[in-house]
Design an enzyme around this catalytic site. Structure first.
Site, mmCIF file in Angstrom:
data_model
loop_
_atom_site.group_PDB
_atom_site.id
_atom_site.type_symbol
_atom_site.label_atom_id
_atom_site.label_comp_id
_atom_site.label_asym_id
_atom_site.label_seq_id
_atom_site.Cartn_x
_atom_site.Cartn_y
_atom_site.Cartn_z
ATOM 1 N N ILE A 39 1.923 -45.006 7.152
ATOM 2 C CA ILE A 39 1.119 -43.902 6.608
ATOM 3 C C ILE A 39 -0.380 -44.236 6.710
ATOM 4 O O ILE A 39 -1.228 -43.368 6.681
ATOM 5 C CB ILE A 39 1.559 -43.613 5.152
ATOM 6 C CG1 ILE A 39 1.060 -42.257 4.677
ATOM 7 C CG2 ILE A 39 1.138 -44.730 4.209
ATOM 8 C CD1 ILE A 39 1.716 -41.806 3.390
ATOM 9 N N TYR B 285 13.657 -49.662 -8.740
ATOM 10 C CA TYR B 285 13.742 -50.214 -7.374
ATOM 11 C C TYR B 285 15.173 -50.668 -7.084
ATOM 12 O O TYR B 285 15.757 -50.340 -6.044
ATOM 13 C CB TYR B 285 12.757 -51.375 -7.273
ATOM 14 C CG TYR B 285 12.762 -52.137 -5.978
ATOM 15 C CD1 TYR B 285 12.393 -51.539 -4.781
ATOM 16 C CD2 TYR B 285 13.128 -53.488 -5.951
ATOM 17 C CE1 TYR B 285 12.378 -52.257 -3.597
ATOM 18 C CE2 TYR B 285 13.110 -54.214 -4.774
ATOM 19 C CZ TYR B 285 12.736 -53.594 -3.600
ATOM 20 O OH TYR B 285 12.726 -54.311 -2.427
HETATM 21 N N1 SER Z 1 10.337 -59.020 -3.411
HETATM 22 C C1 SER Z 1 10.928 -57.884 -4.041
HETATM 23 C C2 SER Z 1 10.298 -57.587 -5.331
HETATM 24 O O1 SER Z 1 9.867 -58.517 -5.982
HETATM 25 C C3 SER Z 1 12.392 -58.114 -4.242
HETATM 26 O O2 SER Z 1 13.073 -57.379 -3.293
HETATM 27 O O3 SER Z 1 10.240 -56.474 -5.734
#
Ligand code: SER
Length: 317
Positions: free
Chosen positions: A37, A144
């Site tokens: 992007i 996440y």
């Molecule tokens: N490195 C990533 C994080 O700390 C883990 O997938 O969000």
């Protein structure tokens, strides 16, 4: 061998920069189109084909696939664990929508392969924390982690329903010197090297004995390409594979740095990221990746520290 033409979405991020360079070595510079992007990352600028593309813009991606005859797409754009907690809805939207759109394009345009990264963040506090197995209790507590686990299930679903060849790895914290991480809970393990060289001191946002699974970027990149190049019959799971290299705490990485910079000092001021780290595994069992497609890591903590310090010392970044 079938000639591949690859599109990388999110090529300006921590993984994308190095993966673009590595894929260009394997498939030829002109066969790997980097996109992000943003304007091209300085390392990618003038190194090969680059287009500005938003990973959420399905129409623009579709056009690019058709125009360039793209056969494989790597989708690396995402909001990571710490950034995701600041705006959970946005993280969900970006992480899921970009994937679902690409899976549809994959079926529609008959892409030969798609790569989409998962993470140790799929695991949560109810998961066994030592030597976490491939298939285990999975109750992520970060948006996440939720988006990565839901994404894995979607990848598996598209494979089972439409035969789409989507592959994925559950990366641990990744440590690199060419490109910076952004918004992760494991980012301290990169910042610490920069600060050690610049100021000989570092304040860690995780407490001294917080163990997390980690990997040097060279291993992660090689593992990704090996996974993608492995014959389909070696893919015995269509969820993401656990892969592992090392596990250490802030105190241990500091000790490793002190072998090169004896007066390096670390102190600790844990913030909201401590809670995220406390819900993740301390070490990962990757026996299945090792058995199915012969994954092997090469870097341990001290070898990585030597590489990081010498590369950062020599780098004009
Ligand atoms: N490195 C990533 C994080 O700390 C883990 O997938 O969000």
């Amino acid at each position: 061998m079938k000639k591949e033409k690859i599109l990388i979405l999110g090529a300006g991020g921590q993984i994308g920069v190095e993966l673009t360079l590595a894929l260009r070595n394997v498939f030829g510079t002109d066969n790997v189109i980097a996109s992000d992007i943003r304007e091209a990352h300085p390392i990618l600028k003038d190194s090969g084909p680059y287009v500005m593309l938003n990973a959420m813009d399905a129409n623009a991606i579709h056009e690019q696939i058709k125009k360039e005859g793209i056969t494989q797409v790597y989708l690396l754009a995402a909001l990571l664990s710490a950034t995701g907690e600041k705006d959970p809805k946005k993280a969900w939207e970006i992480n899921m929508q970009s994937l679902l759109q690409l899976l549809d394009l994959g079926v529609q345009e008959k892409l030969s392969k798609i790569y989409w990264p998962s993470s140790i963040a799929v695991f949560g506090p109810t998961t066994p924390r030592q030597e976490t197995p491939q298939a285990t209790v999975v109750e992520p507590r970060t948006v996440y982690g939720i988006s990565k686990y839901a994404g894995e299930l979607w990848c598996q679903y598209y494979h089972q329903r439409w035969g789409l060849d989507v592959r994925s790895l559950r990366y641990p914290g990744l440590i690199s010197w060419k490109s910076a991480p952004g918004g992760g809970t494991t980012d301290y393990a990169v910042e610490i090297y920069h600060e050690a060289l610049k100021h000989k001191k570092y304040t860690s946002f995780l407490s001294e004995n917080t163990y997390l699974p980690m990997m040097y970027m060279d291993d992660a990149i090689r593992g990704t390409i090996e996974l993608m190049e492995a014959p389909a019959e070696q893919m015995k799971t269509r969820m993401a594979y656990n892969i592992s290299a090392m596990s250490f705490s802030p105190k241990e990485i500091a000790a490793s740095i002190q072998k090169h910079i004896p007066d390096f000092a670390i102190d600790y001021a844990p913030d909201f990221r401590q809670q995220i780290a406390d819900g993740w595994p301390q070490s990962i069992n990757d026996a299945e990746a090792r058995a199915h497609w012969h994954w092997q890591h090469k870097f341990d903590l001290d070898k990585m520290t030597a590489e990081m310090l010498s590369n950062l010392r020599g780098a004009v970044l």
